[in-house]
Design an enzyme around this catalytic site. Structure first.
Site, mmCIF file in Angstrom:
data_model
loop_
_atom_site.group_PDB
_atom_site.id
_atom_site.type_symbol
_atom_site.label_atom_id
_atom_site.label_comp_id
_atom_site.label_asym_id
_atom_site.label_seq_id
_atom_site.Cartn_x
_atom_site.Cartn_y
_atom_site.Cartn_z
ATOM 1 N N HIS A 225 80.336 21.592 20.356
ATOM 2 C CA HIS A 225 80.252 20.762 21.376
ATOM 3 C C HIS A 225 81.449 21.071 22.830
ATOM 4 O O HIS A 225 82.441 21.187 22.314
ATOM 5 C CB HIS A 225 80.618 19.492 20.916
ATOM 6 C CG HIS A 225 80.658 18.120 21.841
ATOM 7 N ND1 HIS A 225 79.565 18.219 22.840
ATOM 8 C CD2 HIS A 225 81.500 17.062 21.749
ATOM 9 C CE1 HIS A 225 79.833 16.943 23.431
ATOM 10 N NE2 HIS A 225 81.072 16.395 23.016
ATOM 11 N N ASP B 65 75.118 22.915 21.446
ATOM 12 C CA ASP B 65 75.821 21.740 21.392
ATOM 13 C C ASP B 65 75.240 20.619 20.642
ATOM 14 O O ASP B 65 73.873 20.362 20.874
ATOM 15 C CB ASP B 65 76.115 21.150 22.778
ATOM 16 C CG ASP B 65 77.083 20.088 23.018
ATOM 17 O OD1 ASP B 65 77.104 19.461 22.042
ATOM 18 O OD2 ASP B 65 77.886 20.167 23.968
ATOM 19 N N SER C 205 81.895 15.502 27.642
ATOM 20 C CA SER C 205 81.084 14.700 26.866
ATOM 21 C C SER C 205 80.870 13.519 27.736
ATOM 22 O O SER C 205 80.501 13.468 28.588
ATOM 23 C CB SER C 205 81.781 14.737 25.362
ATOM 24 O OG SER C 205 80.908 14.122 24.622
#
Length: 525
Positions: free
Chosen positions: A495, A467, A240
Site C-alpha cells: 500500500h 496495492d 491513502s
C-alpha cells in the site's frame, strides 16, 4: 517466539473485524509506520508564527480571525515543535464553538526552505502528528526535508484534535472478542444492537464535535493550517485516505494548491459498496501474491500450488471460526480476529515474513502471533493499552462521508458479491453498513461524486499495481478527474509507494516537490 517487527510504514489502521462491535474488516485507507527512524537534525526552541497579513487578508468571509491567528510552536518530542491551531467546530457558524487541531513540525534541515509540507497518512482516523514524528526522518528524503518544514497534524476527530471517544480499553477488548453471525437474522440483530450502543457512547463522550468531523470540514481546516504557516499555496503529501482529503481540498481551494502528492489514491466517485468490493478483490490479489512468494521460501508452512496455499489459509480461518482458540494471554481468537491479523502484513511485502511466522505458529495450534498482528492493526499495545482512537474516528468520519445501504437484503446481497470476489476474505468485508445504521448524525455527503479541479498547479497521483487497500485503478481514475495531474505507477506490492518503492518513484516525487518538475504522465516504474 516473537513476531518480527513490521518494518514498512504501510500497515492496517483498519477496524479489526468487529473491533468496535462491527462485522466488517474495514480496510481503509492508511499509510503509517510502526517504528520511527533516527531523529538527526531539526531545530530546537520555541517560536511564534505571526500571520502574514497578505495571506490572512485572503481568508474566506467570517474566518478572518482563524486565518490571522498567531501560533506558538513549542519544543516537543525531541528536536521537534508542536502547536495548537484553532478552527471553528461548525463552518456554517464560524462565530460559534471552536476546536483545536494538534500539529507537529520537523523544521527544515536546509538554510533556504521553500515553505511547509503538510502531511496526512490516511485512515480516515490516522494521526499525522504521529506519522511525522515516527516516520518523517525516514519516509521523506533528505532533499525534501532540506526544503520543507514537515508538518503532521491530527485531523478533527483524531487522537489530539477533538477526538472521537467511545469505549474504554477494557470495553474495546471485549468488543473485539465478540463473535457475530450477521448472515442470520438473530446475529444481524445482535450486531446492530451492539453497534447502536457503541454509537450512543460515542455521542455521549465526544459531544457535538461528532457531527462535524467530515472530510469537507477537515479540508477547510487544511486551508487554515496553510495560512498559519504563512504559505500562500498549500504543499501537501497525502497517502491513502489522505488523497481523498487532498482531492477534496483541491476542489474547494483550487487556486491555493501548490505542490500536491496523492499516493495510494482513493477514487472519490465511488460509493461505500464499490470501495469495499474493490478492496476485497485487491486483498485477494495480494493474498495470492504473498502465497506465491511464501511457497518459494524454505520456511513457508504452506505447500502445493498457489491455489493450494490459499485454500490452506482459508481452512485455517474456517477452523478457528468453527472452534475459536485461546491465545497465550488467555484471549480468544475467532475467525474475525484471525482474518484481521492476516490482513495487516498484506499492506506491505516487507512484512510478509511476519505473516509467515504467524501462519507457521497457527498450523501448530498457536494463534498468539496472529492475535498480535490483529492488535497492531487495532493499535493495541502488548500492555493492553490502545494508543489511538483510529477505529472510532474511522467509523465516525465514514458515516458522515458516505451514505450506507443498511437494508438487510442489500447487505446480504453485498456479502455474496464479496464472497465471489474473494472466497477467502470476502465474508469479512461484509456488513460494514451496520456501523452507520444507528449513527446519531446523518451523512454530510449525500452521494459520491467525481472531484473537479480547476487550479493551475499540476498534481501528482501515485498508484501501486499490487496495492491491496487502494487498487491501482483508483489512481488512474483520480488522475482523470483532476485533469491537471500526472500519474506515476509503481510495479510493486503493498500500500502506497513513496518512501518504500524504488528510486524511479522517489526521484520523480522529490523532483516534483522540490523543483516543481512534473513527471511525465503515465510514467511506470
Amino acid at each position: 517466539m516473537s513476531t518480527p517487527p513490521l518494518t514498512a510504514r504501510s500497515r492496517s489502521f483498519a477496524t479489526a473485524v468487529r473491533a468496535a462491535g462491527a462485522m466488517a474488516v474495514v480496510l481503509f485507507l492508511t499509510s503509517c509506520t510502526l517504528f520511527g527512524g533516527s531523529q538527526d537534525g531539526g531545530q530546537q526552541g520555541n517560536s511564534t508564527g505571526q500571520a502574514d497579513p497578505s495571506i490572512a487578508a485572503a481568508a474566506p468571509e467570517g474566518l478572518e480571525d482563524f486565518y490571522s491567528q498567531s501560533v506558538v510552536w513549542e519544543s516537543c518530542e525531541e528536536e521537534m515543535q508542536c502547536a495548537k491551531v484553532k478552527a471553528p467546530l461548525n463552518y456554517a457558524k464560524p462565530d460559534g464553538e471552536t476546536i483545536e487541531l494538534a500539529a507537529l513540525k520537523i523544521p527544515s534541515s536546509g538554510k533556504d526552505k521553500q515553505g511547509s509540507l503538510l502531511v496526512n497518512p490516511g485512515g480516515p482516523g490516522a494521526s499525522g502528528y504521529d506519522f511525522v514524528r515516527d516516520a518523517g526522518f525516514t519516509n521523506f528524503s533528505d532533499k525534501v526535508r532540506a526544503n520543507y518544514d514537515l508538518i503532521g497534524f491530527d485531523p478533527r476527530g483524531v487522537k489530539r484534535s477533538a477526538p472521537v471517544t467511545c469505549l474504554t480499553d477494557k470495553e474495546r477488548d471485549e468488543a473485539r472478542a465478540k463473535i457475530y453471525t450477521p448472515e442470520t437474522d438473530a446475529g444481524l440483530a445482535t450486531l446492530l444492537a451492539d453497534n447502536k450502543a457503541i454509537a450512543e457512547k460515542c455521542a455521549q463522550q465526544t459531544g457535538p464535535a461528532l457531527g462535524h468531523i467530515d472530510t469537507v470540514s477537515a479540508a477547510k481546516d487544511l486551508d487554515i493550517l496553510r495560512a498559519v504557516v504563512n504559505d500562500a499555496k498549500l504543499n501537501y503529501a497525502g497517502f491513502s485516505y489522505g488523497t481523498f482529503l487532498g482531492a477534496t481540498y483541491a476542489s474547494l481551494f483550487p487556486d491555493n494548491v501548490g505542490r500536491m502528492l496523492l499516493d495510494g489514491a482513493v477514487d472519490p466517485s465511488l460509493g461505500a459498496e464499490d470501495i469495499t468490493l474493490g478492496q476485497a478483490k485487491a486483498f485477494d490479489k495480494a493474498l495470492h501474491a504473498y502465497v506465491g512468494h511464501c511457497l518459494r521460501q524454505e520456511s513457508c508452512p504452506l505447500s502445493g500450488t498457489v491455489e493450494d496455499g490459499v485454500q490452506q489459509i482459508s481452512d485455517m480461518i474456517q477452523s478457528v471460526t468453527a472452534n475459536p482458540r485461546e491465545a497465550k494471554d488467555g484471549r480468544i481468537v475467532g475467525g474475525n480476529t484471525f482474518a484481521s491479523g492476516l490482513i495487516v502484513p498484506l499492506y506491505a511485502n516487507e512484512n510478509w515474513p511476519a505473516l509467515t511466522q504467524a501462519l507457521e505458529a497457527a498450523t501448530k495450534g498457536d494463534v498468539s502471533l496472529m492475535l498480535r498482528l490483529a492488535d497492531l492493526g487495532a493499535n493495541r499495545s502488548s500492555n493492553g493499552k490502545y494508543t489511538s482512537n483510529t477505529t472510532f474516528a474511522f467509523s465516525a468520519i465514514n458515516c458522515l462521508d458516505y451514505p450506507m445501504n443498511s437494508d438487510p437484503a442489500a447487505m446480504r446481497e453485498e456479502e455474496q458479491k464479496l464472497r465471489e470476489a474473494s472466497p477467502t476474505l470476502g465474508y469479512f468485508f461484509a456488513y460494514g453498513a451496520t456501523n452507520c445504521t444507528n449513527w446519531p448524525y446523518k451523512n454530510v455527503r449525500s452521494a459520491p461524486a467525481a472531484v473537479e479541479y480547476t487550479g493551475e498547479s499540476p498534481i501528482v497521483v501515485v498508484g501501486t499495481t499490487g496495492d491491496p487497500a487502494t487498487p491501482v485503478e483508483w489512481a488512474s481514475s483520480l488522475r482523470k478527474q483532476l485533469g491537471n495531474a500526472s500519474l506515476l505507477t509503481w510495479k510493486g506490492e503493498g500500500h502506497t509507494a513513496y518512501g518504500r518503492a524504488n528510486s524511479c518513484i522517489g526521484d520523480a516525487v522529490d523532483s516534483y516537490l522540490v523543483e516543481g518538475k512534473k513527471p511525465a504522465d503515465n510514467t511506470v516504474c
